[in-house]
Design a protein around this motif. Structure first.
Motif, PDB file in Angstrom:
ATOM      1  N   PHE A   1      -1.316 -11.532   1.962  1.00  0.00           N
ATOM      2  CA  PHE A   1      -0.834 -10.228   2.424  1.00  0.00           C
ATOM      3  C   PHE A   1      -1.484  -9.870   3.758  1.00  0.00           C
TER       4      PHE A   1
ATOM      5  N   PRO B   1       0.818  -1.216   0.000  1.00  0.00           N
ATOM      6  CA  PRO B   1       0.000   0.000   0.000  1.00  0.00           C
ATOM      7  C   PRO B   1       0.852   1.268   0.000  1.00  0.00           C
ATOM      8  N   ASP B   2       0.185   2.424  -0.071  1.00  0.00           N
ATOM      9  CA  ASP B   2       0.878   3.707   0.062  1.00  0.00           C
ATOM     10  C   ASP B   2       1.580   3.735   1.412  1.00  0.00           C
TER      11      ASP B   2
ATOM     12  N   GLN C   1       5.413  -3.613   3.395  1.00  0.00           N
ATOM     13  CA  GLN C   1       4.496  -2.873   4.269  1.00  0.00           C
ATOM     14  C   GLN C   1       5.342  -2.151   5.299  1.00  0.00           C
TER      15      GLN C   1
ATOM     16  N   PRO D   1       0.132  -0.974  -5.763  1.00  0.00           N
ATOM     17  CA  PRO D   1      -0.699  -1.261  -4.603  1.00  0.00           C
ATOM     18  C   PRO D   1      -1.781  -2.308  -4.915  1.00  0.00           C
ATOM     19  N   TYR D   2      -1.905  -2.693  -6.186  1.00  0.00           N
ATOM     20  CA  TYR D   2      -2.956  -3.658  -6.566  1.00  0.00           C
ATOM     21  C   TYR D   2      -2.447  -5.080  -6.388  1.00  0.00           C
ATOM     22  N   MET D   3      -3.015  -5.763  -5.404  1.00  0.00           N
ATOM     23  CA  MET D   3      -2.583  -7.118  -5.069  1.00  0.00           C
ATOM     24  C   MET D   3      -2.764  -8.084  -6.245  1.00  0.00           C
TER      25      MET D   3
ATOM     26  N   MET E   1       0.162  -9.295   7.531  1.00  0.00           N
ATOM     27  CA  MET E   1       0.131  -7.966   8.165  1.00  0.00           C
ATOM     28  C   MET E   1      -0.118  -8.066   9.666  1.00  0.00           C
TER      29      MET E   1
END
Lengths: 253, 308
Positions: B295, B36-37, B204, B189-191, B299
């Motif tokens: 993912f 992600p961002d 991450q 960011p696109y899984m 996390m």
């Protein structure tokens, strides 16, 4: 069987209605006579390829841009004559337009509450409730710039509901957000909709299209399809919304 | 090895944007940094493309050190930044000629590399870059990054904010470039784009969560996973979270993905529990994890996003 007595969407009142709504820029027709309606409490997905006319349509519906022709009413107000009233009665959030980075969480809430004309006591009450709901009480004096993107987005969403608007417009609210936060964000959307707020949302994530009650797909300024995700998949013999989107958005591909 | 990083790190004030990363990327690989961002992707790319000095560790690209040998390296790598950074008031053709010229080459010399992409924007070659649509800007930026015939290409979030159809087209272009032997490092960011890469690093908060082929990463998913469906999806989430064996419950398109905390579980147990909760229409079936499931499992937990 289900014993709930929720009203079916089609029996509810419409909060957005458009008829032949059109926007021209010189010879270019950005939005080409779109007609649709959105019901109270509905989660309405507004999809389309880049350049299909989504942003222009959204600007007309949020009172930021006057249409060239056609009709539209939003939250009971006319887009030509009552644009200011529309702005007072809707919430808006996008990744680009969010909270003030160098103000704290509490200061942002106070600022937006003030902008929407809420009283001091109302703002104080709402601040407490909002922070509690997001479990952010301990961070009330944290600067927005210190927060992870996901928290900013969840907070921006809640702030855009401060003045209890009838409709909230969300323009790619989850772009770049991590997958867990993205899902938590959608649960906030569900929650708002279950309380009667109408949600008008754009996204590039096709799995998110599945979370909507109905989805419209814009192609070259027109609405090419509008139905529930299930209805669209059946009609286009597709197993996912991604397939539906690809079929519609590039007929030649 | 096309790229090696050893304990590469960078911080800004108190924020550790990239935390001591070590990895290597093979010649000719299509490698993805997925996250992600705020994961540190752009900072990492800036260090690898010699635009930012690391605080700790080292990295080499094509055998050249990113700090000491940056001048040589710059001639051999192509970089497409996340933000459109071509000259808005130069035309399509002028931008391309400019980038060719500063690398001492010509459009004609390397035209074969960009041909398939450039012909799509050629009808607009007199148009100013600032007036192109998003998709066309992206194609022009890719041409400009390729015109000096780099051996390795870095693409920072080339598909962010791009619609699903254009994203597919862009990945087709990358596949063609890979076939020409260019090493490609891409962030996204696109899984769902992970499956289009040879290998990926899930990233991450400046840390690599896992690095492997997409197939191997999903194969490591440790718990029984089910796709569950009902007409009342929002309520279904709450009901599943109330199940005593629930480990995680996430909305996933038209399904809810449910992970059981036990080593083994049967879909019938889940539907029986749900029927008892009033979800008589619920369906559940066992599924294999995808990258996004993996993912999320990596996390740590939802509290992984707590306020610092």
């Amino acid at each position: 069987m289900e014993t709930t007595t929720t009203i079916k969407p089609d029996e509810r009142e419409s909060v957005i209605t458009t008829e032949q709504l059109t926007k021209r820029f010189a010879k270019f027709i950005a939005v080409d006579a779109i007609s649709f309606s959105v019901k109270k409490g509905e989660i309405f997905g507004f999809l389309g390829a880049n350049g299909a006319g989504k942003t222009t349509a959204m600007k007309m519906l949020t009172g930021l841009l006057s249409p060239s022709s056609g009709k539209a009413s939003v939250a009971g107000f006319d887009v030509y004559k009552q644009a200011e009233r529309i702005k007072q009665n809707i919430g808006y959030m996008s990744q680009r337009f969010s909270l003030y980075e160098d103000l704290t969480i509490a200061e942002n809430i106070r600022f937006y509450g003030g902008v929407y004309g809420l009283s001091r006591t109302t703002i104080a009450d709402k601040t407490g409730a909002l922070l509690q709901r997001l479990q952010l009480e301990h961070a009330r004096n944290a600067l927005i710039s210190s927060l992870p993107l996901g928290w900013k987005q969840k907070l921006a969403f809640s702030v855009s509901l401060l003045h209890e608007p009838a409709i909230i417009f969300l323009d790619e609210p989850t772009g770049g957000v991590d997958p867990i936060t993205r899902r938590q964000f959608w649960e906030l959307i569900y929650e708002a909709a279950s309380e009667g707020v109408t949600v008008f949302v754009t996204t590039h994530y096709m799995d998110e299209a599945e979370y909507c009650d109905r989805v419209s797909i814009m192609v070259n300024g027109r609405i090419e399809a509008l139905d529930s995700p299930r209805g669209l998949k059946e009609r286009f013999h597709a197993s996912t919304m991604d397939e539906v989107f690809v079929t519609l958005a590039r007929p030649s591909a | 090895m096309a790229i090696t990083a050893e304990n590469l790190g960078k911080h800004f004030g108190d924020v550790e944007a990239v935390k001591s990363l070590s990895f290597h990327i093979e010649h000719g690989e299509l490698f993805g940094f997925i996250g992600p961002d705020g994961a540190g992707k752009t900072t990492l790319f800036r260090m690898l493309t010699t635009l930012m000095l690391p605080d700790t560790g080292s990295a080499s690209v094509l055998g050249l050190d990113v700090v000491r040998e940056y001048k040589n390296l710059r001639n051999r790598l192509g970089y497409m930044p996340g933000r459109f950074s071509l000259y808005q008031d130069l035309s399509v053709e002028e931008n391309l000629r400019f980038f060719a010229t500063i690398f001492n080459t010509t459009i004609e010399e390397n035209y074969h590399l960009i041909r398939d992409i450039y012909i799509q924007i050629e009808p607009f070659k007199k148009r100013r870059a600032g007036q192109l649509s998003g998709g066309m800007k992206q194609k022009l930026a890719l041409c400009c990054a390729l015109i000096h015939k780099p051996d390795v290409l870095f693409l920072d979030e080339p598909t962010t904010g791009v619609d699903a159809v254009s994203r597919k087209e862009f990945w087709e272009m990358l596949k063609d470039l890979k076939a020409q032997g260019i090493t490609i490092v891409v962030s996204t960011p696109y899984m769902d784009e992970a499956s289009l890469c040879d290998r990926v690093a899930l990233i991450q908060k400046g840390t690599i969560l896992n690095i492997n082929t997409p197939e191997a990463i999903v194969a490591e998913y440790g718990k029984p996973l089910f796709a569950v469906k009902s007409a009342r999806m929002y309520e279904l989430l709450g009901a599943l979270r109330g199940f005593s064996f629930a480990h995680s419950v996430y909305p996933f398109g038209e399904f809810v993905h449910y992970t059981d905390s036990r080593a083994e579980a049967q879909p019938e147990e889940i539907t029986a529990y749900l029927a008892g909760q009033g979800f008589t229409d619920a369906e559940a079936h066992s599924i294999k994890a995808n990258i996004e499931d993996s993912f999320m499992a990596l996390m740590e937990s939802p509290s992984g996003q707590e306020i610092p």
